[in-house]
Design an enzyme around this catalytic site. Structure first.
Site, PDB file in Angstrom:
ATOM      1  CG  ASP A 129      -5.830   9.188   6.094  1.00 34.15           C
ATOM      2  OD1 ASP A 129      -5.203   9.772   6.973  1.00 34.15           O
ATOM      3  OD2 ASP A 129      -6.799   9.688   5.512  1.00 34.15           O
ATOM      4  CD  GLU A 161      -3.115   0.844   0.413  1.00 31.22           C
ATOM      5  OE1 GLU A 161      -2.569   1.549  -0.464  1.00 31.22           O
ATOM      6  OE2 GLU A 161      -4.288   0.994   0.754  1.00 31.22           O
ATOM      7  CG  ASP A 162      -0.967   4.728  -1.607  1.00 30.77           C
ATOM      8  OD1 ASP A 162      -1.654   4.108  -0.750  1.00 30.77           O
ATOM      9  OD2 ASP A 162      -1.485   5.483  -2.447  1.00 30.77           O
ATOM     10  CG  PHE A 194      -3.534  15.648   0.686  1.00 28.42           C
ATOM     11  CD1 PHE A 194      -4.448  14.627   0.921  1.00 28.42           C
ATOM     12  CD2 PHE A 194      -3.075  15.845  -0.610  1.00 28.42           C
ATOM     13  CE1 PHE A 194      -4.900  13.822  -0.120  1.00 28.42           C
ATOM     14  CE2 PHE A 194      -3.523  15.038  -1.657  1.00 28.42           C
ATOM     15  CZ  PHE A 194      -4.441  14.039  -1.402  1.00 28.42           C
ATOM     16  NE  ARG A 224      -2.200   8.432  -9.933  1.00 25.61           N
ATOM     17  CZ  ARG A 224      -2.893   8.049  -8.866  1.00 25.61           C
ATOM     18  NH1 ARG A 224      -2.262   7.626  -7.798  1.00 25.61           N
ATOM     19  NH2 ARG A 224      -4.209   8.084  -8.878  1.00 25.61           N
TER      20      ARG A 224
HETATM   21  P1  5GP Z   1      -7.697   5.063   4.483  1.00 27.61           P
HETATM   22  O1  5GP Z   1      -8.819   4.118   4.164  1.00 27.61           O
HETATM   23  O2  5GP Z   1      -6.564   4.456   5.243  1.00 27.61           O
HETATM   24  O3  5GP Z   1      -8.222   6.311   5.149  1.00 27.61           O
HETATM   25  O4  5GP Z   1      -7.234   5.593   3.089  1.00 27.61           O
HETATM   26  C1  5GP Z   1      -6.097   5.224   2.439  1.00 27.61           C
HETATM   27  C2  5GP Z   1      -6.112   5.850   1.050  1.00 27.61           C
HETATM   28  O5  5GP Z   1      -6.425   7.246   1.118  1.00 27.61           O
HETATM   29  C3  5GP Z   1      -4.739   5.774   0.427  1.00 27.61           C
HETATM   30  O6  5GP Z   1      -4.549   4.568  -0.286  1.00 27.61           O
HETATM   31  C4  5GP Z   1      -4.747   7.003  -0.471  1.00 27.61           C
HETATM   32  O7  5GP Z   1      -5.338   6.691  -1.696  1.00 27.61           O
HETATM   33  C5  5GP Z   1      -5.624   8.002   0.258  1.00 27.61           C
HETATM   34  N1  5GP Z   1      -4.826   8.967   1.056  1.00 27.61           N
HETATM   35  C6  5GP Z   1      -4.795   9.095   2.392  1.00 27.61           C
HETATM   36  N2  5GP Z   1      -3.971  10.081   2.788  1.00 27.61           N
HETATM   37  C7  5GP Z   1      -3.455  10.606   1.650  1.00 27.61           C
HETATM   38  C8  5GP Z   1      -2.519  11.664   1.383  1.00 27.61           C
HETATM   39  O8  5GP Z   1      -1.966  12.344   2.250  1.00 27.61           O
HETATM   40  N3  5GP Z   1      -2.230  11.894   0.068  1.00 27.61           N
HETATM   41  C9  5GP Z   1      -2.789  11.188  -0.948  1.00 27.61           C
HETATM   42  N4  5GP Z   1      -2.438  11.508  -2.183  1.00 27.61           N
HETATM   43  N5  5GP Z   1      -3.680  10.177  -0.737  1.00 27.61           N
HETATM   44  C10 5GP Z   1      -3.998   9.901   0.546  1.00 27.61           C
END
Ligand code: 5GP
Length: 190
Positions: free
Chosen positions: A113, A109-110, A162, A175
């Site tokens: 959050d 995963e990238d 962010f 990206r």
């Molecule tokens: P979660 O379900 O953990 O809240 O969301 C994870 C997803 O939210 C990540 O895979 C990504 O796509 C997006 N995301 C969360 N924080 C960021 C951020 O700081 N920057 C970007 N570009 N995407 C984020």
């Protein structure tokens, strides 16, 4: 919009507040993670499951630091509703090409959050009876967590800001950048 292709680390650009993680620091940490993963999976074949599109850069660099045999597969997911608010209700846009039953799966995963996306993905993948399922993420915002999710390999803990670059986007932009940047708030408003 700034000319992204002319942007170098340390240069001041109006789209970005600052460089959060530079190229060298990213690559050094990814090499450490690859070494740890290679050690932990000795004698096994790993199925690396990249979560599109954000994890593409990370998976490509991480995989080249892994010395045990590995296969690649990909999933694409999207949150229902407003894109900036994670609801935990996830839609699978692209599923895996192959079965993972009996396989050793490492989700790549990238960023984590709230943890809601990953919690859902884990449930879906565990139901397919892999031999093992672990999670590897490049970035982690622990301060934003809504559900506890086990993370086995974590690149960097970052503050609640962010970020874009190195696979991460804002409206599909940024990206291709080789570093992680904090996006300037004025960009959201344009
Ligand atoms: P979660 O379900 O953990 O809240 O969301 C994870 C997803 O939210 C990540 O895979 C990504 O796509 C997006 N995301 C969360 N924080 C960021 C951020 O700081 N920057 C970007 N570009 N995407 C984020």
């Amino acid at each position: 919009m700034a000319n992204l292709y002319a942007l170098g680390v340390g240069e001041v650009d109006t789209d970005f507040q600052r460089v959060l993680i530079d190229r060298e620091t990213l690559q050094r940490r990814i090499a450490e993670m690859g070494a740890q993963i290679s050690h932990d999976y000795q004698g096994k074949t790993i199925v690396l499951v990249g979560i599109l599109k954000g994890a593409v850069m990370f998976l490509a660099d991480l995989a080249r630091q892994i010395t045990v045999p590995s296969e690649f597969d990909f999933m694409a997911v999207s949150s229902y509703g407003q894109s900036s608010v994670s609801t935990g209700v996830v839609r699978i846009i692209k599923d895996l090409d192959h079965t993972i039953e009996g396989k050793d799966v490492l989700v790549v995963e990238d960023i984590i959050d709230t943890g809601l996306t990953l919690a859902y993905l884990r449930e879906v993948l565990l139901a397919r009876r892999p031999n093992s399922l672990r999670v590897c993420c490049l970035l982690d915002k622990p301060g934003r967590r809504k559900v506890a999710v086990p993370v086995d390999y974590r690149g960097f803990e970052i503050p609640d800001e962010f970020v874009v670059g190195y696979g991460l986007d804002y409206r599909e932009m940024y990206r291709n950048l080789g570093e992680i940047y904090v996006l300037s708030p004025h960009v959201y408003k344009t």
